[in-house]
Design an enzyme around this catalytic site. Structure first.
Site, short mmCIF file in Angstrom:
data_model
loop_
_atom_site.label_atom_id
_atom_site.label_comp_id
_atom_site.label_asym_id
_atom_site.label_seq_id
_atom_site.Cartn_x
_atom_site.Cartn_y
_atom_site.Cartn_z
N GLU A 158 0.68 -7.80 8.19
CA GLU A 158 0.90 -6.36 8.34
C GLU A 158 1.87 -5.83 7.29
O GLU A 158 1.95 -4.62 7.07
CB GLU A 158 1.43 -6.03 9.74
CG GLU A 158 0.45 -6.37 10.86
CD GLU A 158 -0.95 -5.85 10.60
OE1 GLU A 158 -1.11 -4.63 10.44
OE2 GLU A 158 -1.89 -6.68 10.53
N ASP A 181 -7.15 2.68 -28.29
CA ASP A 181 -6.93 4.05 -28.75
C ASP A 181 -7.39 5.04 -27.70
O ASP A 181 -6.69 5.97 -27.34
CB ASP A 181 -7.75 4.33 -30.03
CG ASP A 181 -7.04 3.78 -31.26
OD1 ASP A 181 -5.92 3.28 -31.12
OD2 ASP A 181 -7.63 3.88 -32.35
N ARG A 228 -1.14 -7.27 -22.08
CA ARG A 228 -1.80 -6.76 -23.29
C ARG A 228 -0.95 -5.73 -24.03
O ARG A 228 -1.26 -5.38 -25.15
CB ARG A 228 -3.18 -6.23 -22.96
CG ARG A 228 -3.16 -5.12 -21.93
CD ARG A 228 -4.54 -4.80 -21.40
NE ARG A 228 -5.48 -4.47 -22.43
CZ ARG A 228 -6.58 -5.17 -22.73
NH1 ARG A 228 -6.88 -6.25 -22.05
NH2 ARG A 228 -7.37 -4.79 -23.68
N PRO A 244 0.82 -1.21 0.00
CA PRO A 244 0.00 0.00 0.00
C PRO A 244 0.86 1.27 0.00
O PRO A 244 0.35 2.35 -0.28
CB PRO A 244 -0.81 -0.10 1.30
CG PRO A 244 -0.61 -1.47 1.82
CD PRO A 244 0.62 -2.02 1.21
C1 9D3 Z 1 -4.47 -3.56 8.38
C2 9D3 Z 1 -3.08 -3.12 8.17
N1 9D3 Z 1 -3.02 -1.81 7.53
C3 9D3 Z 1 -3.02 -0.74 8.52
C4 9D3 Z 1 -3.85 0.40 8.04
C5 9D3 Z 1 -1.83 -1.71 6.72
C6 9D3 Z 1 -1.87 -2.69 5.61
C7 9D3 Z 1 -0.92 -3.71 5.54
C8 9D3 Z 1 -0.97 -4.64 4.53
C9 9D3 Z 1 -2.82 -2.62 4.64
C10 9D3 Z 1 -2.87 -3.56 3.60
C11 9D3 Z 1 -1.94 -4.56 3.55
C12 9D3 Z 1 -1.99 -5.55 2.46
N2 9D3 Z 1 -2.05 -4.91 1.16
C13 9D3 Z 1 -1.15 -5.13 0.23
O1 9D3 Z 1 -0.25 -5.91 0.43
C14 9D3 Z 1 -1.22 -4.40 -1.02
C15 9D3 Z 1 -2.11 -3.38 -1.48
C16 9D3 Z 1 -3.23 -2.74 -0.86
O2 9D3 Z 1 -3.66 -3.03 0.26
N3 9D3 Z 1 -3.87 -1.75 -1.57
C17 9D3 Z 1 -3.48 -1.37 -2.82
N4 9D3 Z 1 -2.44 -1.94 -3.43
C18 9D3 Z 1 -1.78 -2.93 -2.74
S1 9D3 Z 1 -0.45 -3.73 -3.34
C19 9D3 Z 1 -0.28 -4.66 -2.00
#
Ligand code: 9D3
Length: 251
Positions: free
Chosen positions: A121, A174, A159, A94
């Protein structure tokens, strides 16, 4: 040029369906993409094949251990017959940079991509610090891990491999390339539950149809994603139509 994708995950089974259908399947069958999904547990050193542990400093939840991830990536890069230099090692998180069509184009230029899917986490910070060369998020919402993000990036990049798309000049591609939303599509029946297909599409006047579709794409983008208009490639005629929309003189 073909792309080889390596995906590291503790849920390899999650990928089988998505990678067996549509454009990804076609690309694989054509030899333009190859995908290897690797179980991180196979790279754990202990008899319980542990990939996670409790965080230093406390706070609850679990963190992915660095060793299985490093062992896996190093084993993949030592495989013969596949690129080992300048291979992006992409941590899905994230906290990564936002995935867009521009990022997809950039990634699709590489012959090999390695994805690390985190869970819990997150991953031990040393993965970010010493191993990953890129970190990508697919949007500002909370997923349970990187698996869905890896699938999205494989779909979006596959793609773009030359030869994968049936018709690289197809209207949808396009439109996306030009940064506009799509115009409305219709098929039979001509009237469905009282809603008729716009007359212009039945006219046979190709020039009129092209113009109408362009205007509909502009209108949709103006209404729903005005942010996209700033980057779109627009003609003087497009600007004229947008000005009419602003003045309420067009529909
Ligand atoms: C509940 C834990 N969160 C605290 C606010 C942090 C958190 C840790 C791990 C939130 C999501 C994740 C797991 N998400 C991903 O590994 C992830 C992800 C995402 O959650 N949103 C958008 N793109 C991605 S790419 C990997």
């Amino acid at each position: 040029m073909a792309i080889h994708y390596d995906i590291l995950t503790i849920f390899p089974e999650a990928f089988q369906g998505i990678f067996s259908i549509g454009m990804v399947r076609k690309a694989r069958e054509a030899g333009l993409a190859s995908i290897a999904v690797h179980n991180l547990r196979d790279y754990a050193a202990d008899k319980h094949r542990t990939t996670d542990d409790t965080p230093y400093g406390g706070g609850g939840g679990m963190v992915m251990k660095p060793e299985p991830i490093f062992r896996a990536v190093e084993a993949l890069l030592a495989q013969p017959g596949l690129p080992a230099e300048n291979v992006p090692i992409i941590l899905l998180s994230p906290q990564g940079r936002l995935f867009t069509h521009e990022v997809a184009k950039e990634l699709a230029r590489h012959p090999r991509l390695i994805f690390i899917c985190g869970r819990y986490e997150g991953v031990d910070e040393r993965v970010r610090q010493l191993l990953a060369t890129d970190e990508i998020s697919i949007g500002d919402y909370v997923l349970s891990g990187g698996e869905i993000a890896a699938m999205a990036i494989v779909e979006a990049t596959v793609r773009l491999i030359p030869g994968v798309l049936g018709d690289p000049g197809a209207p949808f591609e396009d439109s996306l390339a030009e940064g506009l939303l799509e115009y409305p599509h219709y098929t039979r029946p001509r009237v469905f539950r009282g809603a008729a297909v716009p007359e212009v599409l039945l006219s046979g006047n190709h020039a009129e149809i092209v113009r109408w579709r362009r205007q509909q794409a502009l209108k949709r983008t103006w209404e729903r994603r005005p942010d996209l208009l700033k980057k779109a490639r627009l003609t003087p005629e497009d600007w004229e139509y947008l000005q009419k929309l602003e003045r309420g003189e067009a529909d």
